[in-house]
Design an enzyme around this catalytic site. Structure first.
Site, PDB file in Angstrom:
ATOM      1  N   GLU A 147       0.414  12.412  -1.716  1.00 59.96           N
ATOM      2  CA  GLU A 147       0.905  12.186  -0.352  1.00 59.96           C
ATOM      3  C   GLU A 147       2.213  12.938  -0.103  1.00 59.96           C
ATOM      4  O   GLU A 147       3.231  12.339   0.291  1.00 59.96           O
ATOM      5  CB  GLU A 147       1.070  10.690  -0.084  1.00 59.96           C
ATOM      6  CG  GLU A 147      -0.249   9.931  -0.169  1.00 59.96           C
ATOM      7  CD  GLU A 147      -0.149   8.476   0.257  1.00 59.96           C
ATOM      8  OE1 GLU A 147       0.953   7.907   0.169  1.00 59.96           O
ATOM      9  OE2 GLU A 147      -1.168   7.902   0.675  1.00 59.96           O
ATOM     10  N   CYS A 178      13.939  15.773   3.721  1.00 60.06           N
ATOM     11  CA  CYS A 178      15.288  15.720   3.151  1.00 60.06           C
ATOM     12  C   CYS A 178      16.233  16.476   4.090  1.00 60.06           C
ATOM     13  O   CYS A 178      15.811  17.428   4.756  1.00 60.06           O
ATOM     14  CB  CYS A 178      15.236  16.359   1.760  1.00 60.06           C
ATOM     15  SG  CYS A 178      16.844  16.597   0.993  1.00 60.06           S
ATOM     16  N   CYS A 198      19.443  17.630   3.045  1.00 59.29           N
ATOM     17  CA  CYS A 198      20.582  17.989   2.184  1.00 59.29           C
ATOM     18  C   CYS A 198      21.090  19.409   2.478  1.00 59.29           C
ATOM     19  O   CYS A 198      20.438  20.183   3.194  1.00 59.29           O
ATOM     20  CB  CYS A 198      20.174  17.873   0.712  1.00 59.29           C
ATOM     21  SG  CYS A 198      19.152  19.231   0.138  1.00 59.29           S
ATOM     22  N   CYS A 220      18.502  22.058   1.716  1.00 55.23           N
ATOM     23  CA  CYS A 220      17.481  22.167   2.778  1.00 55.23           C
ATOM     24  C   CYS A 220      18.070  22.870   3.994  1.00 55.23           C
ATOM     25  O   CYS A 220      17.376  23.637   4.676  1.00 55.23           O
ATOM     26  CB  CYS A 220      16.947  20.787   3.161  1.00 55.23           C
ATOM     27  SG  CYS A 220      15.827  20.107   1.922  1.00 55.23           S
ATOM     28  N   GLU A 247      -8.305   7.608  -1.067  1.00 56.24           N
ATOM     29  CA  GLU A 247      -7.800   6.261  -1.322  1.00 56.24           C
ATOM     30  C   GLU A 247      -8.183   5.353  -0.172  1.00 56.24           C
ATOM     31  O   GLU A 247      -8.118   5.758   1.001  1.00 56.24           O
ATOM     32  CB  GLU A 247      -6.268   6.251  -1.400  1.00 56.24           C
ATOM     33  CG  GLU A 247      -5.665   6.852  -2.627  1.00 56.24           C
ATOM     34  CD  GLU A 247      -4.138   6.707  -2.611  1.00 56.24           C
ATOM     35  OE1 GLU A 247      -3.617   5.764  -1.974  1.00 56.24           O
ATOM     36  OE2 GLU A 247      -3.483   7.553  -3.226  1.00 56.24           O
ATOM     37  N   TRP A 274       1.949  -3.579   1.252  1.00 56.22           N
ATOM     38  CA  TRP A 274       3.135  -2.972   1.873  1.00 56.22           C
ATOM     39  C   TRP A 274       3.296  -3.339   3.345  1.00 56.22           C
ATOM     40  O   TRP A 274       4.248  -2.911   3.985  1.00 56.22           O
ATOM     41  CB  TRP A 274       3.112  -1.448   1.702  1.00 56.22           C
ATOM     42  CG  TRP A 274       1.759  -0.795   1.860  1.00 56.22           C
ATOM     43  CD1 TRP A 274       0.908  -0.444   0.851  1.00 56.22           C
ATOM     44  CD2 TRP A 274       1.108  -0.409   3.079  1.00 56.22           C
ATOM     45  NE1 TRP A 274      -0.235   0.131   1.365  1.00 56.22           N
ATOM     46  CE2 TRP A 274      -0.133   0.174   2.729  1.00 56.22           C
ATOM     47  CE3 TRP A 274       1.451  -0.499   4.427  1.00 56.22           C
ATOM     48  CZ2 TRP A 274      -1.032   0.658   3.678  1.00 56.22           C
ATOM     49  CZ3 TRP A 274       0.553  -0.021   5.375  1.00 56.22           C
ATOM     50  CH2 TRP A 274      -0.670   0.550   4.993  1.00 56.22           C
ATOM     51  N   GLU A 324       3.646  -2.774  -6.622  1.00 51.39           N
ATOM     52  CA  GLU A 324       2.304  -2.946  -6.052  1.00 51.39           C
ATOM     53  C   GLU A 324       1.506  -4.024  -6.780  1.00 51.39           C
ATOM     54  O   GLU A 324       0.271  -3.991  -6.808  1.00 51.39           O
ATOM     55  CB  GLU A 324       1.582  -1.595  -6.039  1.00 51.39           C
ATOM     56  CG  GLU A 324       2.303  -0.662  -5.079  1.00 51.39           C
ATOM     57  CD  GLU A 324       1.654   0.695  -4.882  1.00 51.39           C
ATOM     58  OE1 GLU A 324       1.636   1.170  -3.721  1.00 51.39           O
ATOM     59  OE2 GLU A 324       1.195   1.288  -5.869  1.00 51.39           O
ATOM     60  N   PHE A 328       0.813  -6.925  -5.964  1.00 47.11           N
ATOM     61  CA  PHE A 328      -0.081  -7.733  -5.117  1.00 47.11           C
ATOM     62  C   PHE A 328      -1.061  -6.879  -4.319  1.00 47.11           C
ATOM     63  O   PHE A 328      -1.666  -7.349  -3.367  1.00 47.11           O
ATOM     64  CB  PHE A 328       0.741  -8.629  -4.187  1.00 47.11           C
ATOM     65  CG  PHE A 328       1.495  -9.690  -4.938  1.00 47.11           C
ATOM     66  CD1 PHE A 328       0.816 -10.677  -5.633  1.00 47.11           C
ATOM     67  CD2 PHE A 328       2.884  -9.677  -4.986  1.00 47.11           C
ATOM     68  CE1 PHE A 328       1.503 -11.647  -6.355  1.00 47.11           C
ATOM     69  CE2 PHE A 328       3.579 -10.634  -5.704  1.00 47.11           C
ATOM     70  CZ  PHE A 328       2.886 -11.625  -6.405  1.00 47.11           C
ATOM     71  N   HIS A 329      -1.193  -5.618  -4.707  1.00 47.88           N
ATOM     72  CA  HIS A 329      -2.152  -4.739  -4.010  1.00 47.88           C
ATOM     73  C   HIS A 329      -3.538  -4.963  -4.607  1.00 47.88           C
ATOM     74  O   HIS A 329      -3.697  -5.058  -5.814  1.00 47.88           O
ATOM     75  CB  HIS A 329      -1.721  -3.285  -4.197  1.00 47.88           C
ATOM     76  CG  HIS A 329      -2.349  -2.332  -3.223  1.00 47.88           C
ATOM     77  ND1 HIS A 329      -3.682  -1.992  -3.278  1.00 47.88           N
ATOM     78  CD2 HIS A 329      -1.825  -1.650  -2.171  1.00 47.88           C
ATOM     79  CE1 HIS A 329      -3.942  -1.138  -2.295  1.00 47.88           C
ATOM     80  NE2 HIS A 329      -2.834  -0.917  -1.608  1.00 47.88           N
TER      81      HIS A 329
END
Ligand code: GAL
Length: 668
Positions: free
Chosen positions: A153, A158, A160, A163, A305, A313, A353, A355-356
């Site tokens: 993913e 960013c 910074c 960047c 997925e 989440w 995760e 409880f995923h």
């Protein structure tokens, strides 16, 4: 070129993320046996294993992964082998804190979670290449490995200083001179003229509104920087393996990356899909997202997925019934996915995760959920012939990331006209009717579509406008939604009567945008009363249009724009412009009328689609998903066979409560 078809010669792919590093070795053997029992064909391994594979800089510990891959291979389970670069090990962040991303306030984030990398950090990139190269060299010849999975993913933004420097270089390539940048952005506003490149920073938090052209270009730059990161890892893999496909998992309509600009670099378009079982709109949104993925792929894609039940989440994580799990999985297949993979194989007892849901829950394999996982494995095996089949679409919906980004900047006439809700509202009637839809760019080749819909296309660059006009010239039919073609490619508002690039073809010109006060105003017949699409209500948005040669289908009734046109079309009936947000019923009648007038019919064999039934056609296969609490009797135009049971049905088929059927026309 390697493709998804390399993986699906024996049917649909089934499996999920497998994180064996979280378990004792004894569990690995149990896992492989349980995977076989569930008919798992492929697992994604190694997504978060950098700290285990390389516990210290340049100390590579591949032994455990050798064992895992060997075990899986012995069990007949193929592997999608991931590079672990989505979660750099703590030693990297400690050694070089500049590998960590910085937020828009200029604060550097810490490690201790994941995705803690700056896309332009040279150290991060060098280490990511190094571990990728070690992995590719070690396992390119392993017989279990059938695909490579880069990062996970990709999507970290960013702000910074590094960047900032890369952004400046990107702008220099794009504009060449500061004068051209000034003219494109319009920096005369608010004294924003830059006298040296060094003065240009990322759009960091500032006291008040940021310049929309600046923000838009930063989003484009971030998308490009992340693509470079993907390419860097992909190239390391390609240096040792040219035969297996490379993927990275997308996140649907993700705002951080322009996936369309990435699609050409990705061998297998794969996506992560987490529709919320508590959200009644989730099925339509998921179907649209699947159509986007199929369109990016130009054919079959892969559901990389999904959740077998609850995620962990959201604030409140409603689980899925097993019927719902099956529907979510088969919907993806119906819309072109050549497999179903879940996050994850075995539920983690530790970590964020814990409880995923998973394919094997904490309670083990003798459970309701795991039995459903096994059943889905059997069903997908029976649907092997679906793999590789195409979805026919005569309708296209236009969606463009730059337009989405620009439309949702602050300080527009309203923040209530949102791109994705508009897209879904226009898509819904087609989805309900089971009509195939592709999701395309303004610059896509449109000639094969009989109808093109642009529900909300705020930004349209000159190439896109020329392409849409070319499509109309060649006999196409285009329906534009409100506040479309307003800005050019630099997010500058086009001056003149709107929609500026189309006003001449339309025979109408807009003068003012007119967000409506709370409540509704009426929509009544225009040139023909009563209106062929019936009457209805408008809310949120209106525009003041002046007609020249256009025909008027609907007018506002009441409110400030009483009597003014709300829906118009060109004399030749091929360009339509809707200047408001009508109620769902009116929108539906209008869109289905356009579909009908263009001679577009469903490709499925249903004589009528009952409400609460979701239908999708893929090749010769008809997927029927019953969303109601009662069995539904569905009339059929032809004799059909239930692919999973072999039973024959005509003149109707009964879809059980919450059930999903896959039919195919009986051979005549
Ligand atoms: C995805 C991610 C997975 C897992 C999953 C949980 O976004 O790629 O690693 O975290 O969410 O739903």
């Amino acid at each position: 070129m390697p493709t998804l078809a390399d993986l699906t010669s024996r049917g649909l792919v089934y499996g999920g993320d497998y994180n064996p590093e979280q378990w004792e070795r004894a569990t690995w053997r149990e896992d492989v046996a349980a995977m076989q029992a569930a008919r798992v064909t492929m697992v994604t391994v190694g997504v978060f294993s950098w700290a285990l594979l390389e516990p210290e800089r340049d100390r590579f510990e591949p032994g455990w992964m050798d064992e895992v891959l060997d075990l899986l291979h012995e069990g007949g389970i193929a592997v999608d082998l991931a590079t672990p670069t989505a979660s750099p090990p703590p030693w990297l962040a400690t050694e070089d804190p500049q590998t960590l991303p910085v937020d828009a306030s200029g604060r550097r984030l810490h490690h201790g979670s994941r995705t803690h990398y700056c896309p332009t950090s040279p150290t991060y990139r060098e280490r990511a290449r190094a571990i990728t190269s070690r992995i590719a060299e070690r396992w390119a010849d392993h017989p279990a490995v059938v695909m490579w999975h880069v990062n996970n993913e990709l999507g970290t933004t960013c702000w910074c200083p590094r960047c900032a420097a890369s952004f400046r270089a990107w702008l220099q390539r794009r504009y060449g001179t500061l004068e051209r940048l000034a003219a494109s952005w319009g920096t005369a506003v608010w004294s924003q003229r830059y006298s040296s490149w060094e003065q240009i920073a990322p759009p960091l938090h500032a006291p008040y509104l940021l310049h929309p052209a600046h923000t838009l270009d930063y989003r484009r730059f971030v998308s490009d920087a992340l693509l470079e990161l993907y390419r860097a890892e992909r190239d390391e893999i390609r240096a040792v393996d040219t035969s297996r496909p490379v993927t990275t998992n997308f996140m649907g309509f993700f705002p951080g990356v322009d996936y369309r600009s990435w699609a050409g670099d990705i061998d297998v378009i794969s996506d992560d899909s987490y529709p919320d079982p508590a959200d009644p709109q989730a099925p339509v949104a998921a179907a649209l997202t699947h159509d986007l993925m199929r369109s990016l792929a130009g054919g079959p894609w892969l559901l990389m997925e999904q959740a077998t039940s609850a995620v962990s989440w959201r604030g409140h994580n409603v689980p899925k019934t097993t019927a719902r799990m099956r529907q979510d999985a088969l919907r993806a297949v119906a819309h072109g996915s050549d497999g179903v993979l879940s996050f994850q194989w075995r539920a983690s007892p530790t970590g964020p995760e814990r409880f995923h849901s998973a394919m094997v829950p904490h309670a083990g394999t003798e459970t309701r959920l795991h039995r459903a996982v096994q059943q889905l494995g059997r069903d997908l095996a029976s649907l092997a012939e679906v793999a590789g089949t195409e979805v026919q679409a005569d309708v296209a919906i236009v969606f463009d990331w730059s337009s989405w980004w620009a439309a949702e900047e602050p300080a527009t006439p309203t923040d209530r006209l949102r791109v994705l809700p508009q897209l879904r509202a226009w898509y819904r009637p087609l989805w309900e009717a089971g009509i195939g839809v592709d999701v395309v760019a303004p610059t896509s080749d449109l000639q094969r579509y009989r109808l093109v819909l642009a529900p909300q296309l705020y930004l349209l660059d000159d190439d896109g406008a020329a392409n849409l006009r070319g499509y109309l010239d060649a006999g196409g039919c285009l329906a534009l939604g409100p506040f479309s073609a307003v800005a050019d490619g630099h997010a500058r508002v086009r001056t003149g009567g709107f929609p500026v690039p189309f006003a001449d073809l339309l025979g109408a010109e807009g003068e003012e945008w007119w967000p409506l006060p709370d409540g509704t105003v009426g929509l009544v017949g225009g040139d023909h009363a009563p209106a062929p699409v019936g009457h209805g209500q408008a809310s949120v948005w209106a525009e003041r249009l002046r007609m020249t040669t256009a025909m008027c289908d609907l007018r506002f009734a009441g409110g400030d724009l009483d009597g003014e046109p709300a829906l118009v079309h060109s004399r030749d009936g091929r360009l339509h412009y809707l200047a408001t947000i009508p109620d769902a019923g009116l929108l539906r009648r209008w869109l289905l009328q356009l579909v009908d007038r263009r001679g577009i019919g469903p490709t499925h064999p249903l004589a009528r689609v009952p409400s609460d039934l979701e239908v999708a056609q893929r090749g010769p296969f008809t997927f029927l998903l019953n969303h109601s609490d009662a069995a539904l009797e569905v009339p059929l135009r032809s004799v059909c066979v239930d692919v999973l049971t072999g039973s024959t049905h005509h003149p109707h088929v009964t879809v059980p409560r919450s059930g999903t059927l896959v039919l195919r026309k009986a051979p005549s």
